[in-house]
Design a protein around this motif. Structure first.
Motif, PDB file in Angstrom:
ATOM      1  N   LEU A  49     -15.712 -10.950  -2.843  1.00 56.66           N
ATOM      2  CA  LEU A  49     -15.135  -9.699  -3.342  1.00 56.66           C
ATOM      3  C   LEU A  49     -16.221  -8.651  -3.583  1.00 56.66           C
ATOM      4  N   ARG A  50     -17.377  -9.111  -4.122  1.00 53.88           N
ATOM      5  CA  ARG A  50     -18.508  -8.202  -4.319  1.00 53.88           C
ATOM      6  C   ARG A  50     -18.909  -7.551  -2.994  1.00 53.88           C
ATOM      7  N   LYS A  51     -18.954  -8.359  -1.951  1.00 52.65           N
ATOM      8  CA  LYS A  51     -19.356  -7.848  -0.637  1.00 52.65           C
ATOM      9  C   LYS A  51     -18.361  -6.818  -0.129  1.00 52.65           C
ATOM     10  N   LYS A  52     -17.063  -7.111  -0.245  1.00 50.21           N
ATOM     11  CA  LYS A  52     -16.038  -6.209   0.283  1.00 50.21           C
ATOM     12  C   LYS A  52     -15.975  -4.905  -0.504  1.00 50.21           C
ATOM     13  N   LEU A  53     -16.357  -4.962  -1.785  1.00 48.33           N
ATOM     14  CA  LEU A  53     -16.304  -3.757  -2.614  1.00 48.33           C
ATOM     15  C   LEU A  53     -17.672  -3.099  -2.777  1.00 48.33           C
ATOM     16  N   ASN A  54     -18.698  -3.701  -2.127  1.00 54.39           N
ATOM     17  CA  ASN A  54     -20.068  -3.158  -2.204  1.00 54.39           C
ATOM     18  C   ASN A  54     -20.550  -3.018  -3.648  1.00 54.39           C
ATOM     19  N   ILE A  55     -20.282  -4.034  -4.458  1.00 56.85           N
ATOM     20  CA  ILE A  55     -20.739  -4.026  -5.845  1.00 56.85           C
ATOM     21  C   ILE A  55     -22.195  -4.475  -5.881  1.00 56.85           C
ATOM     22  N   PRO A  56     -23.101  -3.702  -6.458  1.00 54.63           N
ATOM     23  CA  PRO A  56     -24.515  -4.088  -6.522  1.00 54.63           C
ATOM     24  C   PRO A  56     -24.683  -5.449  -7.217  1.00 54.63           C
ATOM     25  N   GLU A  57     -25.718  -6.197  -6.789  1.00 53.25           N
ATOM     26  CA  GLU A  57     -25.938  -7.541  -7.327  1.00 53.25           C
ATOM     27  C   GLU A  57     -26.251  -7.508  -8.829  1.00 53.25           C
ATOM     28  N   ASP A  58     -26.901  -6.430  -9.277  1.00 54.65           N
ATOM     29  CA  ASP A  58     -27.252  -6.360 -10.696  1.00 54.65           C
ATOM     30  C   ASP A  58     -26.123  -5.772 -11.550  1.00 54.65           C
ATOM     31  N   GLU A  59     -24.981  -5.473 -10.927  1.00 48.88           N
ATOM     32  CA  GLU A  59     -23.839  -4.897 -11.641  1.00 48.88           C
ATOM     33  C   GLU A  59     -22.862  -6.000 -12.040  1.00 48.88           C
ATOM     34  N   ASN A  60     -22.447  -6.020 -13.285  1.00 51.76           N
ATOM     35  CA  ASN A  60     -21.454  -6.991 -13.749  1.00 51.76           C
ATOM     36  C   ASN A  60     -20.113  -6.674 -13.100  1.00 51.76           C
ATOM     37  N   ASN A  98      -7.075   2.558  -6.838  1.00 50.50           N
ATOM     38  CA  ASN A  98      -8.494   2.909  -6.734  1.00 50.50           C
ATOM     39  C   ASN A  98      -9.278   1.861  -5.948  1.00 50.50           C
ATOM     40  N   LEU A  99      -8.911   0.585  -6.124  1.00 52.80           N
ATOM     41  CA  LEU A  99      -9.570  -0.467  -5.349  1.00 52.80           C
ATOM     42  C   LEU A  99      -9.310  -0.294  -3.860  1.00 52.80           C
ATOM     43  N   LEU A 100      -8.066   0.060  -3.508  1.00 54.39           N
ATOM     44  CA  LEU A 100      -7.715   0.246  -2.099  1.00 54.39           C
ATOM     45  C   LEU A 100      -8.385   1.481  -1.516  1.00 54.39           C
ATOM     46  N   LYS A 101      -8.742   2.447  -2.367  1.00 57.09           N
ATOM     47  CA  LYS A 101      -9.498   3.586  -1.872  1.00 57.09           C
ATOM     48  C   LYS A 101     -10.914   3.163  -1.489  1.00 57.09           C
ATOM     49  N   VAL A 102     -11.469   2.200  -2.260  1.00 56.56           N
ATOM     50  CA  VAL A 102     -12.810   1.687  -1.941  1.00 56.56           C
ATOM     51  C   VAL A 102     -12.769   0.869  -0.668  1.00 56.56           C
ATOM     52  N   ASN A 103     -11.747   0.000  -0.555  1.00 55.12           N
ATOM     53  CA  ASN A 103     -11.611  -0.833   0.651  1.00 55.12           C
ATOM     54  C   ASN A 103     -10.123  -1.057   0.927  1.00 55.12           C
ATOM     55  N   PRO A 104      -9.549  -0.279   1.852  1.00 57.05           N
ATOM     56  CA  PRO A 104      -8.109  -0.400   2.147  1.00 57.05           C
ATOM     57  C   PRO A 104      -7.725  -1.750   2.758  1.00 57.05           C
ATOM     58  N   LYS A 105      -8.706  -2.565   3.129  1.00 57.47           N
ATOM     59  CA  LYS A 105      -8.400  -3.845   3.800  1.00 57.47           C
ATOM     60  C   LYS A 105      -8.277  -4.995   2.812  1.00 57.47           C
ATOM     61  N   LEU A 106      -8.330  -4.717   1.547  1.00 58.66           N
ATOM     62  CA  LEU A 106      -8.142  -5.781   0.553  1.00 58.66           C
ATOM     63  C   LEU A 106      -6.744  -6.381   0.693  1.00 58.66           C
ATOM     64  N   VAL A 107      -6.650  -7.707   0.702  1.00 62.68           N
ATOM     65  CA  VAL A 107      -5.355  -8.379   0.830  1.00 62.68           C
ATOM     66  C   VAL A 107      -4.818  -8.707  -0.566  1.00 62.68           C
ATOM     67  N   ASN A 108      -3.577  -9.183  -0.606  1.00 65.71           N
ATOM     68  CA  ASN A 108      -2.911  -9.415  -1.898  1.00 65.71           C
ATOM     69  C   ASN A 108      -3.677 -10.410  -2.775  1.00 65.71           C
ATOM     70  N   LEU A 138       0.836  -1.204   0.000  1.00 70.39           N
ATOM     71  CA  LEU A 138       0.000   0.000   0.000  1.00 70.39           C
ATOM     72  C   LEU A 138       0.872   1.256   0.000  1.00 70.39           C
ATOM     73  N   LYS A 139       1.955   1.249   0.804  1.00 71.25           N
ATOM     74  CA  LYS A 139       2.879   2.385   0.815  1.00 71.25           C
ATOM     75  C   LYS A 139       3.482   2.586  -0.571  1.00 71.25           C
ATOM     76  N   TYR A 140       3.846   1.480  -1.195  1.00 72.17           N
ATOM     77  CA  TYR A 140       4.424   1.547  -2.547  1.00 72.17           C
ATOM     78  C   TYR A 140       3.429   2.165  -3.520  1.00 72.17           C
ATOM     79  N   SER A 141       2.170   1.739  -3.425  1.00 68.63           N
ATOM     80  CA  SER A 141       1.143   2.254  -4.327  1.00 68.63           C
ATOM     81  C   SER A 141       0.901   3.742  -4.112  1.00 68.63           C
ATOM     82  N   VAL A 142       0.800   4.148  -2.855  1.00 69.55           N
ATOM     83  CA  VAL A 142       0.553   5.560  -2.539  1.00 69.55           C
ATOM     84  C   VAL A 142       1.714   6.435  -3.004  1.00 69.55           C
ATOM     85  N   LEU A 143       2.958   5.983  -2.742  1.00 70.70           N
ATOM     86  CA  LEU A 143       4.126   6.768  -3.141  1.00 70.70           C
ATOM     87  C   LEU A 143       4.243   6.850  -4.663  1.00 70.70           C
ATOM     88  N   THR A 144       3.876   5.754  -5.352  1.00 65.05           N
ATOM     89  CA  THR A 144       3.904   5.763  -6.815  1.00 65.05           C
ATOM     90  C   THR A 144       3.006   6.872  -7.361  1.00 65.05           C
TER      91      THR A 144
END
Length: 466
Positions: A447-458, A401-411, A279-285
């Motif tokens: 993953l849908r749950k952790k990212l709050n992706i709507p069920e009707d969204e691909n 951008n994914l980590l902005k949605v959920n910073p707790k995403l693991v590798n 995450l530090k690497y991504s932010v600094l990049t």
């Protein structure tokens, strides 16, 4: 137009700027780049008042060098153009060599490696005419040309050739550390890497080196410990390297260290710490694109505007003089008109040439992006552990951008997101990662749950648009 250094005695000019060069070198060695930059600006102002063209030329080159270190390559190139216009190569061959070397540094940093190597070749050929007095400069050119070859995939062997040429001229701990890193990166030659690291350590006991060079030596030692499995020691050395790199504001080295620490924690199976440094690497990049100091940026912009304004005023005076001459000597009008028409034609032709060159460079960039995409896909298909790191380097905005949605995403979740972004089907993902398709579907659901992706969204459309 090239201006000869005709003001005052050249030898006296060279003597006068020795003191401020020592002061500037002292500031740079301590990592005080902004202070060194402001010092050089003061020197230019003073030199211009004394019509000291030589010192103005030297200072423009040194300003360009600092700006290159900051990562402000376009500004650096503009200062090099100013310096190049003032230099008479016949009188100041050493300055011409330095201008070419700094052009090469900037192009290498911009990943235009072939152009960088062309400039290094030209500067090396000219520098050989200055030997033996400028052997230290030739050694500098060799070490930097080796670095340019490192970023050229088809000429890696040339890297080692020029590293040894640099060491043969002058030995120092930094160069030995660079060679050790080469062996670790090129063919994992642990014995050779250890031998050169030992030489570096022995030399450090009897020779002082800059803080920046210390950070490179520490990072090389950390890379060696990582390669032989001494992960805890490697992390400790990386952290020391980061501390120095931050103090001298070389954030590119900090960025690389974050990535290497993340990999090392992954080897230790400490996914939490690995994710933390990823995450530090991504932010600094992301932040490196905006890292230019606003205060220094304002000073540089204003100062450069003043320099260019001065040259425009000078050109205006010449224009007035030409008009006067035209009225006094009507017969010269036809010659002058002819001259300027030819000049304008050359400018148009040069602009067309530059436009074609930019188009070619754009096509090369597209080709590089396509090659990078194929490389990432290949890593995914072979389930290579470096897939996620390489994906981040090629497409840094996705994981950020994914980590902005959920910073707790693991590798592992980020890896799944990356494969979805690459449009791999569940069957493909299962095949590449050696798991069942049903397991892939389960992971997608979580993953849908952790990212709050709507069920009707691909999920593919959602991740691709993030």
């Amino acid at each position: 137009m090239v201006v000869s250094s005709t003001y005052g005695n050249l030898q006296e000019q060279k003597t006068n700027y020795q003191d401020w060069i020592k002061e500037e070198n002292s500031l740079i060695k301590k990592g005080l780049f902004e202070e060194a930059l402001l010092l050089n600006i003061d020197i230019v102002e003073s030199a211009k008042k004394n019509n000291d063209v030589y010192t103005v030329s030297v200072t423009y080159i040194r300003i360009a060098n600092i700006l290159c270190t900051f990562g402000e390559h376009l500004e650096s190139l503009r200062y090099l153009d100013l310096a190049d216009n003032l230099i008479d190569e016949n009188e100041n061959l050493d300055l011409k060599v330095r201008v070419l070397a700094n052009y090469a540094r900037n192009y290498a940093a911009l990943k235009i490696n072939n152009k960088s190597i062309e400039y290094y070749n030209e500067s090396i050929n000219l520098c050989k005419k200055l030997l033996p007095d400028y052997d230290y400069l030739l050694s500098f050119l060799y070490i930097n040309k080796a670095d340019a070859f490192t970023n050229t995939p088809y000429k890696l062997d040339s890297t080692l050739v020029y590293l040894h040429k640099a060491i043969k001229i002058r030995k120092n701990p930094f160069k030995y550390a660079v060679v050790a890193n080469y062996y670790l990166k090129k063919d994992k030659n642990i014995d050779s890497a250890r031998a050169y690291l030992n030489k570096s350590k022995r030399l450090m006991q009897v020779r002082n080196i800059s803080e920046y060079h210390k950070s490179i030596v520490l990072q090389a030692e950390a890379n060696y410990n990582k390669a032989i499995g001494n992960y805890e020691e490697a992390i400790c050395l990386y952290e020391k390297s980061i501390e120095i790199s931050r103090s001298v504001r070389v954030l590119d080295n900090v960025q690389l260290a974050y990535k290497l620490i993340s990999e090392t924690y992954s080897q230790l199976e400490d996914e939490d710490r690995s994710h933390e440094y990823l995450l530090k690497y991504s932010v600094l990049t992301d932040s490196l694109n905006l890292r230019y100091n606003k205060n220094i940026g304002s000073v540089i912009s204003n100062f450069l505007t003043e320099q260019e304004s001065g040259y425009k005023q000078q050109e205006k005076k010449y224009s007035v003089l030409i008009v006067t001459v035209v009225f006094l000597f009507v017969g010269s009008v036809l010659v002058i008109v002819y001259y300027y028409r030819k000049k304008r034609l050359r400018i148009v032709e040069e602009k067309e040439r530059l436009l074609k060159q930019k188009q070619l460079e754009s096509e090369k960039l597209k080709q590089q992006l396509n090659e990078a995409f194929e490389e990432v896909v290949g890593l995914a298909k072979t389930n290579d552990p470096s897939f996620l790191i390489r994906f981040q380097e090629v497409y840094p905005h996705v994981c950020a951008n994914l980590l902005k949605v959920n910073p707790k995403l693991v590798n592992t979740e980020l890896t799944l997101c990356a494969m979805i972004w690459l449009n791999f089907s569940s069957k493909d993902i299962a095949c590449f990662t050696n798991i069942q398709p049903r397991t892939v579907q389960t992971k997608k659901y979580r993953l849908r749950k952790k990212l709050n992706i709507p069920e009707d969204e691909n999920i593919y459309t959602w991740i691709k648009s993030i």
